[in-house]
Design an enzyme around this catalytic site. Structure first.
Site, short mmCIF file in Angstrom:
data_model
loop_
_atom_site.label_atom_id
_atom_site.label_comp_id
_atom_site.label_asym_id
_atom_site.label_seq_id
_atom_site.Cartn_x
_atom_site.Cartn_y
_atom_site.Cartn_z
CE LYS A 179 12.84 124.51 71.70
NZ LYS A 179 12.08 125.21 72.33
C1 E4P Z 1 12.84 126.03 75.57
O1 E4P Z 1 13.55 125.67 74.42
C2 E4P Z 1 11.86 124.97 76.20
O2 E4P Z 1 10.86 124.64 75.40
C3 E4P Z 1 11.39 125.56 77.50
O3 E4P Z 1 12.40 126.15 78.21
C4 E4P Z 1 10.60 124.68 78.26
O4 E4P Z 1 10.10 125.38 79.60
P1 E4P Z 1 8.84 124.86 80.34
O5 E4P Z 1 9.53 123.42 80.97
O6 E4P Z 1 8.75 125.52 81.30
O7 E4P Z 1 7.80 124.66 79.62
#
Ligand code: E4P
Length: 220
Positions: A83
């Site tokens: 990622k």
């Molecule tokens: C997933 O890949 C993201 O990092 C995550 O959904 C972010 O979520 P949040 O905005 O609730 O922290």
């Protein structure tokens, strides 16, 4: 429509995997900070629990640092997806990973154009953050809709992953907007299972069954 679990909590992941609805897992530094320990060990265990893609996020800002961290993650298990946050260096790292055959998930996407660039660079997953856009009075689901249309119209080799999901309605809307994947906190996944009429219906069936059995037993 694939559903990923947005969690680094092994108990949550084990439970959701048992429900048979988990196609993959996404983690990020904030989710990892909640569980602690060794990120490598957590990732290895998640990859053992699911054969679907497991996103591991790099934290370096520079291209070489991103490449070092991502190559390291990619060696932990075959289903790791690296990622990388959207940025100039992030795009360069994504394109280098693509050349090396390492799959990437471009994260922190807040516009269809950012998603288009990530797809062009070679990211296999594009992660627009729905909830964080809603938080600032924008319509997060519009980015999902536009990006899914772009990916389908131009037959791009990437999938739109609806991230930053805050409630079950987001999941329905992301599915209708054409997201290929949504990644859900465990709480939202559990909320999707339940409906007051389902829960009261189960209780009523049990009560009626017990009463009928009791009456039958009383009659001998
Ligand atoms: C997933 O890949 C993201 O990092 C995550 O959904 C972010 O979520 P949040 O905005 O609730 O922290």
């Amino acid at each position: 429509m694939k559903l990923f679990l947005d969690s680094a909590d092994l108990d949550e992941i084990r439970t959701a995997v048992r429900w048979g609805v988990v196609d993959g897992v996404t983690t990020n530094p904030s989710l990892y900070a909640r569980v602690g320990g060794s990120y490598d060990d957590v990732l290895r265990e998640i990859c053992r629990l699911t054969s679907g893609p497991v996103s591991a996020e790099v934290v370096a800002d520079d291209v070489d640092g991103m490449l070092d961290e991502g190559r390291h993650f990619a060696k932990l298990a075959p289903n790791i997806v690296v990622k990388v946050a959207m940025s100039e260096n992030g795009l360069e790292a994504i394109s280098r990973f693509a050349e090396e055959g390492i799959r990437t998930n471009c994260t922190l996407i807040f516009s269809a154009n950012q998603g288009l660039l990530a797809a062009k660079a070679g990211a296999s997953l594009l992660s627009p953050f729905v909830g964080r856009l809603d938080d600032i009075n924008e319509e997060g689901m519009n980015v999902i809709r536009e990006l899914a249309d772009i990916v389908n119209l131009h037959e791009l080799d990437s999938e739109v992953l609806a991230a930053s999901i805050r409630h079950p309605r987001h999941v329905t809307d992301a599915a209708l907007a054409g997201a290929h994947v949504a990644t859900l906190p465990f709480k939202v996944l559990r909320q999707m299972i339940h409906h007051p009429l389902t829960d009261s219906g189960i209780a009523q069936f049990k009560a009626d069954w017990a009463q009928a059995r009791a009456e039958a037993a009383a009659k001998g």
